[in-house]
Design a protein around this motif. Structure first.
Motif, PDB file in Angstrom:
ATOM      1  N   LEU A 102       0.815  -1.209   0.000  1.00  0.00           N
ATOM      2  CA  LEU A 102       0.000   0.000   0.000  1.00  0.00           C
ATOM      3  C   LEU A 102       0.852   1.264   0.000  1.00  0.00           C
ATOM      4  CD1 LEU A 102      -2.873  -1.019   2.442  1.00  0.00           C
ATOM      5  CD2 LEU A 102      -2.952  -0.862  -0.053  1.00  0.00           C
ATOM      6  N   LEU A 105       1.901   1.839  -3.495  1.00  0.00           N
ATOM      7  CA  LEU A 105       0.775   2.307  -4.309  1.00  0.00           C
ATOM      8  C   LEU A 105       0.459   3.770  -4.025  1.00  0.00           C
ATOM      9  CD1 LEU A 105      -1.520   1.782  -6.284  1.00  0.00           C
ATOM     10  CD2 LEU A 105      -2.857   0.833  -4.402  1.00  0.00           C
ATOM     11  N   TYR A 106       0.413   4.149  -2.746  1.00  0.00           N
ATOM     12  CA  TYR A 106       0.159   5.546  -2.402  1.00  0.00           C
ATOM     13  C   TYR A 106       1.283   6.441  -2.925  1.00  0.00           C
ATOM     14  CZ  TYR A 106      -3.495   3.892   0.780  1.00  0.00           C
ATOM     15  OH  TYR A 106      -4.623   3.311   1.304  1.00  0.00           O
ATOM     16  N   GLN A 108       3.248   5.955  -5.575  1.00  0.00           N
ATOM     17  CA  GLN A 108       3.110   6.123  -7.024  1.00  0.00           C
ATOM     18  C   GLN A 108       2.001   7.109  -7.360  1.00  0.00           C
ATOM     19  OE1 GLN A 108       4.856   4.928  -9.604  1.00  0.00           O
ATOM     20  NE2 GLN A 108       6.279   3.716  -8.381  1.00  0.00           N
ATOM     21  N   GLY A 115      -1.792   5.137 -10.156  1.00  0.00           N
ATOM     22  CA  GLY A 115      -1.357   3.940  -9.464  1.00  0.00           C
ATOM     23  C   GLY A 115      -1.894   2.714 -10.186  1.00  0.00           C
ATOM     24  N   TYR A 116      -1.051   1.698 -10.365  1.00  0.00           N
ATOM     25  CA  TYR A 116      -1.445   0.492 -11.090  1.00  0.00           C
ATOM     26  C   TYR A 116      -1.181  -0.740 -10.216  1.00  0.00           C
ATOM     27  CZ  TYR A 116      -1.140   3.667 -15.109  1.00  0.00           C
ATOM     28  OH  TYR A 116      -1.291   4.721 -15.976  1.00  0.00           O
ATOM     29  N   VAL A 117      -2.207  -1.575 -10.055  1.00  0.00           N
ATOM     30  CA  VAL A 117      -2.072  -2.828  -9.310  1.00  0.00           C
ATOM     31  C   VAL A 117      -2.360  -3.970 -10.265  1.00  0.00           C
ATOM     32  CG1 VAL A 117      -2.777  -4.149  -7.289  1.00  0.00           C
ATOM     33  CG2 VAL A 117      -2.895  -1.648  -7.244  1.00  0.00           C
ATOM     34  N   VAL A 132       2.272  -3.864  -7.310  1.00  0.00           N
ATOM     35  CA  VAL A 132       2.180  -2.463  -7.719  1.00  0.00           C
ATOM     36  C   VAL A 132       3.204  -2.236  -8.818  1.00  0.00           C
ATOM     37  CG1 VAL A 132       2.492  -0.061  -7.022  1.00  0.00           C
ATOM     38  CG2 VAL A 132       1.372  -1.676  -5.477  1.00  0.00           C
ATOM     39  N   SER A 135       4.417   3.594 -12.411  1.00  0.00           N
ATOM     40  CA  SER A 135       3.546   4.393 -13.274  1.00  0.00           C
ATOM     41  C   SER A 135       4.264   4.908 -14.509  1.00  0.00           C
ATOM     42  CB  SER A 135       2.971   5.571 -12.478  1.00  0.00           C
ATOM     43  OG  SER A 135       2.285   5.110 -11.335  1.00  0.00           O
ATOM     44  N   HIS A 173      -6.414   0.470 -12.344  1.00  0.00           N
ATOM     45  CA  HIS A 173      -5.805   1.779 -12.554  1.00  0.00           C
ATOM     46  C   HIS A 173      -6.519   2.812 -11.678  1.00  0.00           C
ATOM     47  CE1 HIS A 173      -4.857   5.322 -15.519  1.00  0.00           C
ATOM     48  NE2 HIS A 173      -4.231   5.448 -14.356  1.00  0.00           N
ATOM     49  N   VAL A 329      -8.438   4.938  -2.685  1.00  0.00           N
ATOM     50  CA  VAL A 329      -7.662   3.794  -3.161  1.00  0.00           C
ATOM     51  C   VAL A 329      -8.297   2.481  -2.722  1.00  0.00           C
ATOM     52  CG1 VAL A 329      -5.445   2.602  -2.925  1.00  0.00           C
ATOM     53  CG2 VAL A 329      -5.505   5.076  -3.311  1.00  0.00           C
ATOM     54  N   ILE A 333      -9.830  -0.621  -5.021  1.00  0.00           N
ATOM     55  CA  ILE A 333      -9.320  -1.995  -4.932  1.00  0.00           C
ATOM     56  C   ILE A 333     -10.439  -2.973  -4.585  1.00  0.00           C
ATOM     57  CG2 ILE A 333      -7.817  -3.527  -3.596  1.00  0.00           C
ATOM     58  CD1 ILE A 333      -5.813  -1.277  -3.414  1.00  0.00           C
TER      59      ILE A 333
END
Length: 390
Positions: A102, A105-106, A108, A115-117, A132, A135, A173, A329, A333
């Motif tokens: 996380l 992700l935060y 990015q 943010g891409y997972v 993650v 970007s 995304h 976020v 998710i």
């Protein structure tokens, strides 16, 4: 490809090795430049995060605080203590835990606005891992209607294409609001780019001033016995060599000068423009912090009197910056994984366990509990709980 994360069926032993599809194209390299910095993600990250203490601390504070929030998973009927989604988040991949994933992700999202997972299939109709992705390496491929049909992850000439037309999309995304771009988000770092350049330039100026201040801060004035105001070339070169050898550099700081006849030392202090330059640096630091939503008081930036004390500033930091980002976020998710698993779940921060918000939550609990015109189910919903107790 079907992802059955929430099907409840027991999977057989996995013989394959789970890995991110982007793994084979990852390479490690770096380069950059400084000036009025370019506005691309890589350059902004280097100048505004790697090379700027205010930007670095702002991103770290937000990402770490948001990643450390306690999470709750629930639907309309119950709150889950154990669930496959919670298990997946607690250990998303072999190299990261929940907080690390996380935080990345935060980070990015704050640095690039995107943010891409990636969801990795475990080979048995389920999700084995979450990753993650960077970007700056991701490119959205729009279809005829403008919606993304694929994402391309590229490094060093190698590319991997993620198909977004399947029933279970492999990429989530998350992007910040951008008024002039349909596909990519606008990061706080882009909005603060001008202030970052000013702050970095001021830091370089301060460093140069510090290097030069290790020698006597002033001027040596020559006046010959005959009234002449100029020195011969030999005298000038000798004076320069003696200054460099005995009075310049940190090791010579404070050493007294011995001047021969005709030389006069005139000390100089900071000029008003020097003092204004320092104020400009502090103003730029406040602008960077404000762009990210971090109260300057929390970063130790002088001249900020917006909040009465540190506790107030910290409460505002969580209420206005950390919780909105985390809520956005986590909602994205949970919806993404819910669509994959075929169930609707809500993943959100547990605000009752955040110390900075304890006074607010206590007041809200008392206010809701004393509202006699509300039913128990309505009170529970107002407090963010399922309608019925588990």
């Amino acid at each position: 490809m079907v992802f059955g994360l929430f099907s409840g069926a027991k999977a057989e032993a996995v013989t394959e090795v789970k890995a991110s599809a982007a793994g084979p194209v990852i390479a490690y390299h770096g380069s950059g430049r400084v000036a009025w910095s370019p506005r691309d993600t890589v350059s902004l990250t280097k100048s505004g995060f790697s090379g700027n203490p205010v930007g670095f601390r702002s991103v770290k504070m937000i990402a770490e605080a948001a990643a450390a929030l306690p999470l709750v998973l629930q639907d309309d009927a119950q709150r889950f203590e154990t669930h496959p989604l919670l298990a997946l988040l607690s250990r998303p991949n072999a190299a990261q835990g929940q907080a690390e994933l996380l935080e990345a992700l935060y980070g990015q999202l704050l640095l690039s606005g995107n943010g891409y997972v990636e969801a990795v299939d475990d080979g048995h109709d389920g999700i084995g891992e979450l990753h993650v992705l960077r970007s700056d390496r991701m490119k959205l491929v729009p279809g005829p209607d403008g919606w993304p049909v694929a994402y391309e992850y590229a490094v060093g000439g190698k590319k991997h294409r993620f198909d977004m037309t399947a029933d279970a999309v492999p990429i989530c995304h998350i992007r910040s609001f951008h008024p002039q771009d349909d596909h990519y988000g606008l990061s706080p770092l882009q909005a603060a780019a001008g202030a970052v350049d000013v702050h970095n330039s001021a830091s370089r100026w301060s460093k140069a001033l510090l290097d030069n201040a290790a020698r006597p801060s002033g001027a040596i004035v020559y006046k010959g016995s005959d009234g002449a105001g100029s020195m011969t070339n030999e005298q000038y070169e000798r004076l320069q060599n003696e200054m460099a050898a005995h009075h310049q550099g940190a090791r010579n700081a404070g050493r007294p000068m011995l001047l021969e006849g005709g030389l006069d030392w005139r000390p100089m202090g900071f000029s008003p423009s020097d003092m204004e330059f320092q104020k400009t640096k502090e103003a730029a630091a406040r602008e960077i912090a404000q762009a990210f939503g971090v109260p300057p008081m929390l970063l130790g930036i002088p001249g900020d009197a917006t909040y009465a004390n540190y506790v107030e500033a910290n409460r505002a930091f969580y209420r206005l910056t950390v919780l909105p980002l985390a809520g956005k976020v986590l909602s994205a998710i949970s919806h993404w994984l819910g669509d994959i698993g075929g169930t609707r779940l809500s993943l959100k921060p547990d605000v009752d366990q955040i110390p900075a918000l304890a006074p607010e939550r206590e007041a809200q609990w008392k206010r809701v509990s004393s509202a006699e015109f509300l039913t128990d189910a309505e009170k529970r919903r107002l407090l963010g709980l399922p309608s019925e107790p588990s």
